[in-house]
Design a protein around this motif. Structure first.
Motif, mmCIF file in Angstrom:
data_model
loop_
_atom_site.group_PDB
_atom_site.id
_atom_site.type_symbol
_atom_site.label_atom_id
_atom_site.label_comp_id
_atom_site.label_asym_id
_atom_site.label_seq_id
_atom_site.Cartn_x
_atom_site.Cartn_y
_atom_site.Cartn_z
ATOM 1 N N VAL A 72 1.179 -0.944 0.436
ATOM 2 C CA VAL A 72 0.214 0.312 -0.119
ATOM 3 C C VAL A 72 1.029 1.400 0.366
ATOM 4 C CG1 VAL A 72 -2.195 1.514 1.216
ATOM 5 C CG2 VAL A 72 -1.630 -1.618 1.201
ATOM 6 N N SER A 73 0.918 1.924 -1.276
ATOM 7 C CA SER A 73 1.280 3.743 -0.992
ATOM 8 C C SER A 73 0.806 4.832 -0.430
ATOM 9 C CB SER A 73 2.434 3.629 -2.478
ATOM 10 O OG SER A 73 3.512 2.501 -2.710
ATOM 11 N N LEU A 89 5.574 5.403 2.024
ATOM 12 C CA LEU A 89 5.272 6.609 2.196
ATOM 13 C C LEU A 89 6.188 6.980 2.305
ATOM 14 C CD1 LEU A 89 4.740 5.596 6.341
ATOM 15 C CD2 LEU A 89 3.266 5.156 4.387
ATOM 16 N N LEU A 90 5.340 8.447 0.917
ATOM 17 C CA LEU A 90 5.448 9.027 -0.052
ATOM 18 C C LEU A 90 5.638 10.699 0.441
ATOM 19 C CD1 LEU A 90 6.480 9.883 -2.925
ATOM 20 C CD2 LEU A 90 4.521 10.343 -3.690
ATOM 21 N N GLY A 91 6.239 11.530 0.872
ATOM 22 C CA GLY A 91 6.576 13.111 1.664
ATOM 23 C C GLY A 91 7.464 13.666 0.337
ATOM 24 N N SER A 92 7.586 14.992 1.387
ATOM 25 C CA SER A 92 8.511 15.687 0.512
ATOM 26 C C SER A 92 9.995 16.116 0.691
ATOM 27 C CB SER A 92 7.096 17.194 -0.005
ATOM 28 O OG SER A 92 6.952 17.386 1.904
ATOM 29 N N ASP A 123 10.456 9.800 -3.779
ATOM 30 C CA ASP A 123 10.674 9.632 -5.216
ATOM 31 C C ASP A 123 9.223 9.023 -5.377
ATOM 32 O OD1 ASP A 123 10.884 8.876 -8.013
ATOM 33 O OD2 ASP A 123 12.448 8.692 -7.451
ATOM 34 N N PRO A 124 7.947 9.068 -5.941
ATOM 35 C CA PRO A 124 7.255 8.976 -6.580
ATOM 36 C C PRO A 124 7.908 6.985 -7.403
ATOM 37 C CG PRO A 124 6.768 10.557 -7.213
ATOM 38 C CD PRO A 124 8.362 10.511 -6.176
ATOM 39 N N TYR A 125 8.746 7.409 -8.191
ATOM 40 C CA TYR A 125 9.225 5.979 -8.601
ATOM 41 C C TYR A 125 9.534 5.144 -7.985
ATOM 42 C CZ TYR A 125 8.130 8.090 -13.627
ATOM 43 O OH TYR A 125 7.895 9.297 -14.118
ATOM 44 N N VAL A 126 10.615 5.255 -6.789
ATOM 45 C CA VAL A 126 10.558 4.214 -5.331
ATOM 46 C C VAL A 126 9.371 3.851 -5.022
ATOM 47 C CG1 VAL A 126 11.975 3.770 -3.403
ATOM 48 C CG2 VAL A 126 12.942 5.245 -5.680
ATOM 49 N N ILE A 127 8.474 4.641 -4.142
ATOM 50 C CA ILE A 127 7.257 4.590 -3.349
ATOM 51 C C ILE A 127 6.374 3.823 -4.031
ATOM 52 C CG2 ILE A 127 6.030 5.116 -1.680
ATOM 53 C CD1 ILE A 127 8.061 5.337 -1.284
ATOM 54 N N PHE A 128 6.123 4.095 -5.005
ATOM 55 C CA PHE A 128 4.500 3.410 -5.963
ATOM 56 C C PHE A 128 5.085 1.944 -6.571
ATOM 57 C CE2 PHE A 128 2.826 7.994 -7.023
ATOM 58 C CZ PHE A 128 2.098 7.547 -5.970
ATOM 59 N N GLU A 129 6.979 1.479 -6.956
ATOM 60 C CA GLU A 129 6.959 0.092 -7.027
ATOM 61 C C GLU A 129 6.085 -0.946 -6.621
ATOM 62 O OE1 GLU A 129 11.131 0.429 -7.239
ATOM 63 O OE2 GLU A 129 11.122 -2.246 -8.066
ATOM 64 N N ASP A 130 5.698 -1.599 -6.980
ATOM 65 C CA ASP A 130 4.740 -2.868 -7.114
ATOM 66 C C ASP A 130 3.626 -3.023 -6.407
ATOM 67 O OD1 ASP A 130 6.328 -4.471 -8.549
ATOM 68 O OD2 ASP A 130 7.794 -4.771 -7.324
ATOM 69 N N ALA A 131 2.960 -1.004 -5.893
ATOM 70 C CA ALA A 131 1.485 -1.481 -4.905
ATOM 71 C C ALA A 131 0.519 -1.427 -5.766
ATOM 72 C CB ALA A 131 1.701 0.698 -5.392
#
Ligand code: LMR
Length: 361
Positions: A21-22, A54-57, A87-95
């Motif tokens: 879960v992202s 978890l994605l932040g800024s 980085d959404p490309y890292v955090i969304f991996e396999d979401a």
């Protein structure tokens, strides 16, 4: 002792495949309520291990470290992994699920068109990232406002993912509508069913009292005060978010988190016979005659497999249809404003003057 612990560990892992879960905006108030619910098994049940990504800024990264620490310290047995990043490309991996909560709130002096553009950029970027790295069947729930149009931007930037899997959160509005009907009728909340929110998560949204039921009976048979239904009830639900901001000085957070859990649970558990739930979904081939190619809240049912079908047999009258058309017009205008972000040419912004984001008053 160690061996016993790792055997236990293996047993837990063998329950079910890990669900990823992202969550964006993960250091914010909504997430602060939501993440602990997810980790405790409220959505997927007590036999489903999960990983939270978890994605932040850059600005929120330190706070995000704090969130991760609190999650770890809570010792949730189902929470197998917590990772954080910007980085959404890292955090969304396999979401398997992407809960897109992070968005800029509208500050003083910011035009609605400007907000659509600022937040639209975020959702275009996140759509691209999901398209590149998420599970091919990822379910996306957009919470950041204006959530319907943000969801549209996101799905347009993710052409390799099923558009059907993108949702705009209107479950909070459904819950608010159920609450008002229950209070008026003097019944408990769970006696309200078949509650549809049509349209945009904005002040043009349409809480449908024509099809909703109280104790299995049409609302209009139980609440005979049509003026209350058409005016007080409708306006209260439409403006609930704004009134809450006035009282709290910030947007709803706990009830939004509850409604995200409800929205997810509605997709992973079979909808009770005869009932339905509301969610903002992509309008392609809808049976109601609502404009195609927007994200519009409609009544849906699920078999509990993460997918859903639109409910076909709903009643329509002039009042309901007139309100639906107004919300539809607003969404079409919002869509024109973000054409540059959906790959549909130059943006042209002529938003109807009397329409507002939920938080605007
Ligand atoms: C709500 O409905 O409570 C929020 O969407 C309000 C807002 O504008 O943040």
């Amino acid at each position: 002792m160690l061996a016993a612990a790792s055997m236990e560990d293996e047993k837990t892992k063998s329950w079910k495949k890990l669900v990823n879960v992202s969550v964006s905006g993960a250091a914010g108030m909504i997430s602060n309520h939501l993440l602990f619910k997810l980790a405790s098994g409220e959505v997927f049940g007590q036999d489903q291990p999960i990983a939270l990504k978890l994605l932040g800024s850059e600005r929120s990264l330190q706070a995000l470290e704090g969130v991760a620490m609190e999650l770890e310290d809570s010792l949730y047995p189902l929470l197998r992994e917590v990772s954080i990043g910007i980085d959404p490309y890292v955090i969304f991996e396999d979401a398997d699920w992407a809960l897109l909560i992070g968005a800029k709130p509208r500050g003083p002096g910011v035009e609605r068109a400007a907000l659509l553009d600022i937040n639209g950029q975020i959702f275009a970027e996140q759509g691209k990232a999901l398209n590149a790295v998420a599970s091919r069947n990822v379910k996306v729930i957009v919470v950041g406002n204006p959530c319907n149009t943000n969801a549209l931007i996101c799905l347009k930037n993710a052409p390799n993912l099923p558009a059907k899997n993108f949702h705009a959160l209107t479950r909070l509005d459904e819950n608010r509508a159920k609450c008002q009907l229950a209070l008026k009728a003097g019944v408990f909340y769970d006696k309200i069913s078949n509650m549809t929110i049509w349209g945009n998560h904005s002040t043009t949204q349409v809480p449908d009292f024509l099809n909703a039921k109280i104790n299995g009976r049409p609302v209009k048979e139980v609440i005979k005060d049509t003026k209350w239904l058409e005016e007080d009830f409708t306006i209260t639900v439409q403006k609930r978010g704004g009134v809450l901001i006035q009282k709290w000085g910030r947007s709803s957070a706990a009830s939004t988190a509850v409604s995200i859990v409800d929205a997810m649970r509605s997709l992973v558990t079979p909808t009770p016979e005869g009932d339905w739930f509301s969610t903002g979904v992509y309008t392609t081939g809808n049976p109601y005659g609502i404009a195609e190619d927007i994200v519009f809240s409609m009544p849906c049912r699920s078999k509990g497999d993460g997918d859903y079908e639109l409910v076909k047999d709903v009643a329509m009258d002039d009042f309901l249809w007139g309100r639906i058309k107004k919300s539809e017009a607003e969404l079409i205008a919002e869509k024109r404003c973000v054409a540059h972000l959906t790959g549909e040419g130059n943006a042209f912004c002529d938003l109807p003057g009397d329409t507002m984001l939920p938080g605007e008053m």
